[in-house]
Design a protein around this motif. Structure first.
Motif, PDB file in Angstrom:
ATOM      1  N   ALA A  79       0.827  -1.203   0.000  1.00  0.00           N
ATOM      2  CA  ALA A  79       0.000   0.000   0.000  1.00  0.00           C
ATOM      3  C   ALA A  79       0.866   1.260   0.000  1.00  0.00           C
ATOM      4  CB  ALA A  79      -0.926   0.000   1.211  1.00  0.00           C
ATOM      5  N   ALA A  80       1.972   1.233   0.749  1.00  0.00           N
ATOM      6  CA  ALA A  80       2.865   2.398   0.802  1.00  0.00           C
ATOM      7  C   ALA A  80       3.472   2.680  -0.570  1.00  0.00           C
ATOM      8  CB  ALA A  80       3.967   2.159   1.840  1.00  0.00           C
ATOM      9  N   VAL A  81       3.905   1.617  -1.243  1.00  0.00           N
ATOM     10  CA  VAL A  81       4.447   1.773  -2.599  1.00  0.00           C
ATOM     11  C   VAL A  81       3.346   2.259  -3.539  1.00  0.00           C
ATOM     12  CG1 VAL A  81       5.501   0.575  -4.555  1.00  0.00           C
ATOM     13  CG2 VAL A  81       6.193   0.012  -2.216  1.00  0.00           C
ATOM     14  N   GLY A  82       2.137   1.718  -3.334  1.00  0.00           N
ATOM     15  CA  GLY A  82       1.003   2.094  -4.165  1.00  0.00           C
ATOM     16  C   GLY A  82       0.502   3.507  -3.919  1.00  0.00           C
ATOM     17  N   LEU A  83       0.899   4.101  -2.823  1.00  0.00           N
ATOM     18  CA  LEU A  83       0.562   5.502  -2.561  1.00  0.00           C
ATOM     19  C   LEU A  83       1.638   6.429  -3.117  1.00  0.00           C
ATOM     20  CD1 LEU A  83      -1.402   7.474  -1.050  1.00  0.00           C
ATOM     21  CD2 LEU A  83       0.128   7.261   0.913  1.00  0.00           C
ATOM     22  N   LEU A  84       2.883   6.039  -2.950  1.00  0.00           N
ATOM     23  CA  LEU A  84       4.001   6.889  -3.371  1.00  0.00           C
ATOM     24  C   LEU A  84       4.111   6.998  -4.892  1.00  0.00           C
ATOM     25  CD1 LEU A  84       6.630   8.476  -2.833  1.00  0.00           C
ATOM     26  CD2 LEU A  84       7.817   6.256  -2.752  1.00  0.00           C
ATOM     27  N   LEU A  85       4.117   5.873  -5.579  1.00  0.00           N
ATOM     28  CA  LEU A  85       4.374   5.896  -7.026  1.00  0.00           C
ATOM     29  C   LEU A  85       3.270   6.549  -7.847  1.00  0.00           C
ATOM     30  CD1 LEU A  85       6.147   2.457  -7.575  1.00  0.00           C
ATOM     31  CD2 LEU A  85       7.156   4.728  -7.328  1.00  0.00           C
ATOM     32  N   PRO A  86       1.978   6.287  -7.555  1.00  0.00           N
ATOM     33  CA  PRO A  86       0.948   7.024  -8.304  1.00  0.00           C
ATOM     34  C   PRO A  86       0.990   8.521  -8.052  1.00  0.00           C
ATOM     35  CG  PRO A  86       0.021   5.043  -7.354  1.00  0.00           C
ATOM     36  CD  PRO A  86       1.390   5.204  -6.755  1.00  0.00           C
ATOM     37  N   THR A  87       1.491   8.929  -6.896  1.00  0.00           N
ATOM     38  CA  THR A  87       1.678  10.360  -6.636  1.00  0.00           C
ATOM     39  C   THR A  87       2.818  10.906  -7.482  1.00  0.00           C
ATOM     40  OG1 THR A  87       0.872  10.123  -4.366  1.00  0.00           O
ATOM     41  CG2 THR A  87       2.170  12.086  -4.870  1.00  0.00           C
TER      42      THR A  87
END
Length: 211
Positions: A79-87
């Motif tokens: 989830a953390a990776v999925g929040l950072l990269l789309p940002t």
């Protein structure tokens, strides 16, 4: 913390292979603009992370067994990776184009909204993430708020199919559309298991009362 099992190691290897495959597809496409390459990688890797995080939700016990750690620790990593990269995706595009308009959702016309559905998806992603942070304050509603993640994935995959450069590649098209279909199946499975659990609990309490 128990050691990771062979199944866990195999799962991790498959995930790493998927990330490597996506990178190989993106990096082998000719591109003169490095911002474009970074933005595409961020979008695809971010979707992959969010899809996996969502796909794992019906398998709490299984994840604990194969990884030897809590489901939340595994889920939150993706989830953390999925929040950072789309940002990072629109940030890189905005920097490359020197145009912050990429952050502004467009709601009309309808086809334009879906083509640029990645824009509202980003804000829905933040709201879904906030649902977890506020779970103590909205215990009855945080799951519904966090459930917006499915809308995020829908918006993102439609956006990718309509205007995503890499979705013209059959590998990317099959991989990400299959991943989205699996997240929908995981949602159905999760709801089914919850209903079965409630029915079982209701039957148990009924048996106790009859005794």
């Amino acid at each position: 913390m128990a050691p990771t099992t062979r199944a866990g190691a195999l799962f991790a290897a498959v995930i790493l292979a998927l990330y490597a495959l996506v990178a190989a597809v993106v990096l082998t496409e000719p591109a003169d603009d490095p911002f474009n390459v970074i933005a595409r990688l961020a979008a695809l890797w971010g979707f992959l992370a969010l899809g996996i995080a969502t796909l794992l939700t019906p398998f709490l016990r299984e994840i604990m067994k194969i990884f030897g750690r809590s489901f939340l620790s595994v889920h939150h990593t993706f989830a953390a990776v999925g929040l950072l990269l789309p940002t990072l995706h629109p940030v890189v595009i905005a920097i490359g184009a020197m145009n912050p308009a990429v952050f502004i959702p467009i709601f009309s016309p309808w086809d334009r909204f879906w083509a640029l559905a990645g824009r509202p998806a980003l804000y829905l992603l933040y709201i879904a993430f906030a649902g977890v942070l506020l779970r103590k304050y909205i215990p009855k509603y945080w799951r519904w708020v966090h459930g917006l993640m499915y809308a995020v994935l829908l918006f993102a995959v439609v956006h990718g199919n309509l205007i995503g450069t890499d979705f013209e590649n059959p590998i990317i098209w099959v991989l990400f559309n299959t991943l989205f279909a699996l997240t929908v199946a995981a949602f159905v499975l999760k709801r089914w298991r919850m209903r079965q659990k409630k029915r079982g609990a209701g039957g148990s309490s009924g048996s106790t009362e009859r005794r």
